[in-house]
Design a protein around this motif. Structure first.
Motif, mmCIF file in Angstrom:
data_model
loop_
_atom_site.group_PDB
_atom_site.id
_atom_site.type_symbol
_atom_site.label_atom_id
_atom_site.label_comp_id
_atom_site.label_asym_id
_atom_site.label_seq_id
_atom_site.Cartn_x
_atom_site.Cartn_y
_atom_site.Cartn_z
ATOM 1 N N UNK A 11 3.769 7.384 47.881
ATOM 2 C CA UNK A 11 3.437 7.275 46.458
ATOM 3 C C UNK A 11 4.544 6.497 45.755
ATOM 4 N N UNK A 12 4.133 5.556 44.925
ATOM 5 C CA UNK A 12 5.096 4.739 44.188
ATOM 6 C C UNK A 12 4.908 4.971 42.701
ATOM 7 N N UNK A 13 5.912 5.526 42.055
ATOM 8 C CA UNK A 13 5.887 5.654 40.604
ATOM 9 C C UNK A 13 6.441 4.369 39.987
ATOM 10 N N UNK A 14 5.900 3.995 38.856
ATOM 11 C CA UNK A 14 6.396 2.817 38.152
ATOM 12 C C UNK A 14 7.437 3.244 37.119
ATOM 13 N N UNK A 15 8.157 2.275 36.612
ATOM 14 C CA UNK A 15 9.118 2.556 35.540
ATOM 15 C C UNK A 15 8.397 3.107 34.313
ATOM 16 N N UNK A 16 7.200 2.624 34.057
ATOM 17 C CA UNK A 16 6.416 3.109 32.922
ATOM 18 C C UNK A 16 6.024 4.573 33.106
ATOM 19 N N UNK A 17 5.687 4.952 34.336
ATOM 20 C CA UNK A 17 5.348 6.361 34.598
ATOM 21 C C UNK A 17 6.577 7.253 34.480
ATOM 22 N N UNK A 18 7.719 6.756 34.916
ATOM 23 C CA UNK A 18 8.972 7.514 34.741
ATOM 24 C C UNK A 18 9.221 7.735 33.255
#
Length: 103
Positions: A11-18
């Motif tokens: 799973x890859x979280x984006x900077x926007x999701x962080x």
């Protein structure tokens, strides 16, 4: 702290999701285990100076700290803690890029 390690989790979280999770008071720091240092730039821009960001891969630690990561969580600091502390001090406190490169 979110440990963002796509290779381990799939799973890859984006900077926007962080940023979204930080705004919801769910996440208070991130460890980017990613070779793209741009993730650190993006997260810093979105989340601000008070949001702790760490590099999670030793091979990008130098560049990550030089561009604004608060530190790194990896294997090398456990093996050579004095050198890791010195590198961090040179980059963050003394802002001496040449001496850090020499080290």
């Amino acid at each position: 702290m979110v440990y963002n390690a796509r290779l381990l989790t799939g799973i890859e979280l984006t900077s926007q999701e962080i940023k979204m999770l930080a705004d919801e008071d769910v996440v208070h720091a991130v460890k980017w285990s990613h070779l793209e240092v741009s993730r650190i730039h993006d997260t810093r821009l979105l989340c601000g100076l008070n949001f702790p960001i760490f590099a999670g891969i030793d091979v990008i630690a130098f560049e990550a700290i030089a561009v604004g990561a608060d530190g790194w969580i990896g294997g090398l600091p456990m093996m050579v803690p004095k050198l890791a502390r010195r590198l961090h001090r040179l980059l963050v406190c003394e802002k001496d890029l040449k001496a850090a490169r020499d080290l």
